[in-house]
Motif scaffolding. Structure first.
Motif, PDB file in Angstrom:
ATOM      1  N   ALA A 158       0.834  -1.197   0.000  1.00 20.21           N
ATOM      2  CA  ALA A 158       0.000   0.000   0.000  1.00 20.21           C
ATOM      3  C   ALA A 158       0.868   1.247   0.000  1.00 20.21           C
ATOM      4  O   ALA A 158       1.928   1.276   0.623  1.00 20.21           O
ATOM      5  CB  ALA A 158      -0.902  -0.003   1.234  1.00 20.21           C
ATOM      6  N   CYS A 196      -7.771   8.178   3.463  1.00 23.14           N
ATOM      7  CA  CYS A 196      -6.655   7.368   3.988  1.00 23.14           C
ATOM      8  C   CYS A 196      -7.083   6.519   5.172  1.00 23.14           C
ATOM      9  O   CYS A 196      -7.948   6.910   5.948  1.00 23.14           O
ATOM     10  CB  CYS A 196      -5.545   8.284   4.509  1.00 23.14           C
ATOM     11  N   HIS A 197      -6.400   5.412   5.306  1.00 22.69           N
ATOM     12  CA  HIS A 197      -6.387   4.704   6.579  1.00 22.69           C
ATOM     13  C   HIS A 197      -5.356   5.443   7.421  1.00 22.69           C
ATOM     14  O   HIS A 197      -4.333   5.880   6.900  1.00 22.69           O
ATOM     15  CB  HIS A 197      -5.961   3.242   6.395  1.00 22.69           C
ATOM     16  N   GLU A 214      -2.751   5.645   0.438  1.00 26.62           N
ATOM     17  CA  GLU A 214      -3.744   4.754   1.037  1.00 26.62           C
ATOM     18  C   GLU A 214      -3.655   4.789   2.560  1.00 26.62           C
ATOM     19  O   GLU A 214      -4.647   4.599   3.256  1.00 26.62           O
ATOM     20  CB  GLU A 214      -3.528   3.322   0.551  1.00 26.62           C
ATOM     21  N   ILE A 215      -2.434   5.002   3.078  1.00 21.07           N
ATOM     22  CA  ILE A 215      -2.187   5.005   4.514  1.00 21.07           C
ATOM     23  C   ILE A 215      -1.437   6.282   4.887  1.00 21.07           C
ATOM     24  O   ILE A 215      -0.473   6.659   4.217  1.00 21.07           O
ATOM     25  CB  ILE A 215      -1.320   3.798   4.922  1.00 21.07           C
ATOM     26  N   LYS A 225      -2.414  11.371  -2.523  1.00 22.28           N
ATOM     27  CA  LYS A 225      -3.526  10.433  -2.312  1.00 22.28           C
ATOM     28  C   LYS A 225      -3.051   9.077  -1.782  1.00 22.28           C
ATOM     29  O   LYS A 225      -3.350   8.025  -2.356  1.00 22.28           O
ATOM     30  CB  LYS A 225      -4.336  10.232  -3.591  1.00 22.28           C
TER      31      LYS A 225
END
Length: 98
Positions: free
Chosen positions: A4, A95-96, A72-73, A70
């Protein structure tokens, strides 16, 4: 397993400890590093370059970083009193958050 895209907000000891462990696990690819202190950013980039062939982009403003990259985490490792604003923005961008 696909890794990720991760961004680190706060590149001091604690943030780099978390990111280093995540990179070693093979579950994340660092795409961006953010810190208001340029010397911290430079040290973090040097360390990440030793661990991966990827060269993450550097930012001083987490809002700009989250909008452009952008990830993901988002790994938030700023001083405690700054966590809320960056976490809210990261969640707003999808986001996570760790």
């Amino acid at each position: 397993m696909q890794s990720a895209a991760a961004a680190l907000i706060g590149t001091g000891w604690w943030g780099m400890n978390i990111l280093t462990t995540a990179i070693a696990s093979g579950t994340v690819t660092p795409v961006a590093l953010c810190d208001v202190d340029q010397s911290q950013l430079d040290k973090a980039l040097e360390k990440v370059s030793e661990l991966t062939s990827k060269k993450p982009k550097l930012y001083k403003d987490y809002r700009e970083m989250l909008e452009r990259e952008k990830p993901e985490i988002a790994i938030i490792a700023t001083p405690d009193h700054w966590h809320a604003l960056s976490a809210i923005k990261a969640l707003e961008t999808g986001c996570h958050v760790y």
